[in-house]
Design a protein around this motif. Structure first.
Motif, PDB file in Angstrom:
ATOM      1  N   ILE A 103     -31.816   5.228  11.954  1.00  0.00           N
ATOM      2  CA  ILE A 103     -32.860   4.795  11.017  1.00  0.00           C
ATOM      3  C   ILE A 103     -32.653   5.575   9.717  1.00  0.00           C
ATOM      4  O   ILE A 103     -32.632   6.800   9.725  1.00  0.00           O
ATOM      5  CB  ILE A 103     -34.274   5.067  11.579  1.00  0.00           C
ATOM      6  N   HIS A 119     -38.074   0.236  18.082  1.00  0.00           N
ATOM      7  CA  HIS A 119     -36.641   0.347  18.388  1.00  0.00           C
ATOM      8  C   HIS A 119     -35.923   1.077  17.260  1.00  0.00           C
ATOM      9  O   HIS A 119     -35.469   2.185  17.459  1.00  0.00           O
ATOM     10  CB  HIS A 119     -36.011  -1.003  18.723  1.00  0.00           C
ATOM     11  N   GLY A 120     -35.785   0.492  16.106  1.00  0.00           N
ATOM     12  CA  GLY A 120     -35.366   1.221  14.925  1.00  0.00           C
ATOM     13  C   GLY A 120     -33.918   1.168  14.519  1.00  0.00           C
ATOM     14  O   GLY A 120     -33.625   1.296  13.343  1.00  0.00           O
ATOM     15  N   THR A 121     -32.989   1.031  15.429  1.00  0.00           N
ATOM     16  CA  THR A 121     -31.583   1.080  15.047  1.00  0.00           C
ATOM     17  C   THR A 121     -31.293   0.121  13.904  1.00  0.00           C
ATOM     18  O   THR A 121     -31.677  -1.044  13.944  1.00  0.00           O
ATOM     19  CB  THR A 121     -30.683   0.753  16.252  1.00  0.00           C
ATOM     20  N   TYR A 138     -39.255  -3.747  12.780  1.00  0.00           N
ATOM     21  CA  TYR A 138     -38.408  -3.733  13.979  1.00  0.00           C
ATOM     22  C   TYR A 138     -36.963  -3.435  13.582  1.00  0.00           C
ATOM     23  O   TYR A 138     -36.625  -3.338  12.409  1.00  0.00           O
ATOM     24  CB  TYR A 138     -38.548  -5.078  14.707  1.00  0.00           C
ATOM     25  N   GLN A 139     -36.110  -3.330  14.585  1.00  0.00           N
ATOM     26  CA  GLN A 139     -34.716  -2.955  14.380  1.00  0.00           C
ATOM     27  C   GLN A 139     -34.005  -3.887  13.408  1.00  0.00           C
ATOM     28  O   GLN A 139     -34.305  -5.064  13.310  1.00  0.00           O
ATOM     29  CB  GLN A 139     -33.960  -2.901  15.718  1.00  0.00           C
ATOM     30  N   ALA A 173     -37.197  -8.185  13.598  1.00  0.00           N
ATOM     31  CA  ALA A 173     -35.799  -7.758  13.647  1.00  0.00           C
ATOM     32  C   ALA A 173     -34.893  -8.574  12.735  1.00  0.00           C
ATOM     33  O   ALA A 173     -34.988  -9.793  12.664  1.00  0.00           O
ATOM     34  CB  ALA A 173     -35.286  -7.833  15.088  1.00  0.00           C
TER      35      ALA A 173
END
Length: 191
Positions: A103, A119-121, A138-139, A173
């Motif tokens: 992140i 989640h973050g990636t 979100y990711q 996402a």
């Protein structure tokens, strides 16, 4: 423990004092005076995660296990240092959190309370981004700037180059939102 941290911060600031506009002692005092407000913001962030994530079983799990919470914790401290115009250290903190979590939040980004990164990636939040309260992302979300020639970038360094996200927005996402004139209105859902 806080006293030891203050001493370490003061030592670090003394080592870069020629690049500071304000005496190191004043910066250390100001930094530590802002920690209670940052802690309150982190409490609202943790509570937002418990409200919005059905997988979250307790606040302790969020604090210990959630990469989004970890990254926003680092950001809240780095943002204080950035606002105090302390060079390099806020970026080091942000890059360390980026390396650990995937992140990438620039320490200059302004982020309201009850912020939740799920989640973050692959999340990227640029320097002049403004995020309101109760925002969920979100990711794979990018809140970025438009690509410009180097000469134009230098001219715009102090200008708003990243989007504004108003209150109560959810960005799902993979969304990419670019540009300093872009505003995502309150209550919007992007996905």
């Amino acid at each position: 423990e806080l006293e030891r941290c203050a001493i370490k911060l003061k030592e670090l600031l003394y080592s870069i004092r020629e690049s500071l506009d304000t005496p190191a002692e004043t910066l250390v005092e100001e930094f530590f005076s802002r920690i209670p407000a940052a802690f309150e913001q982190l409490e609202t962030d943790a509570n937002a995660i418990t409200r919005f994530d059905p997988a979250a079983s307790c606040v302790e799990e969020i604090i210990l296990c959630y990469p989004g919470f970890y990254c926003i914790s680092v950001h809240r401290m780095a943002h204080i240092l950035y606002a105090l115009k302390i060079p390099i250290l806020p970026r080091i903190m942000a890059e360390y959190a980026h390396e650990k979590t995937g992140i990438d939040i620039h320490p200059g980004a302004t982020i309201g309370e009850s912020f939740f990164i799920d989640h973050g990636t692959g999340v990227v939040i640029g320097e002049t981004t403004k995020i309101g309260e109760r925002v969920r992302i979100y990711q794979g979300v990018t809140l970025g700037a438009l690509s410009l020639p180097k000469e134009e970038v230098e001219q715009l360094r102090q200008e708003k180059r990243h989007p504004t996200i108003e209150d109560d927005v959810t960005i799902y996402a993979g969304a990419t939102i670019l540009g300093g004139e872009t505003v995502i209105g309150a209550g919007s859902v992007i996905g």
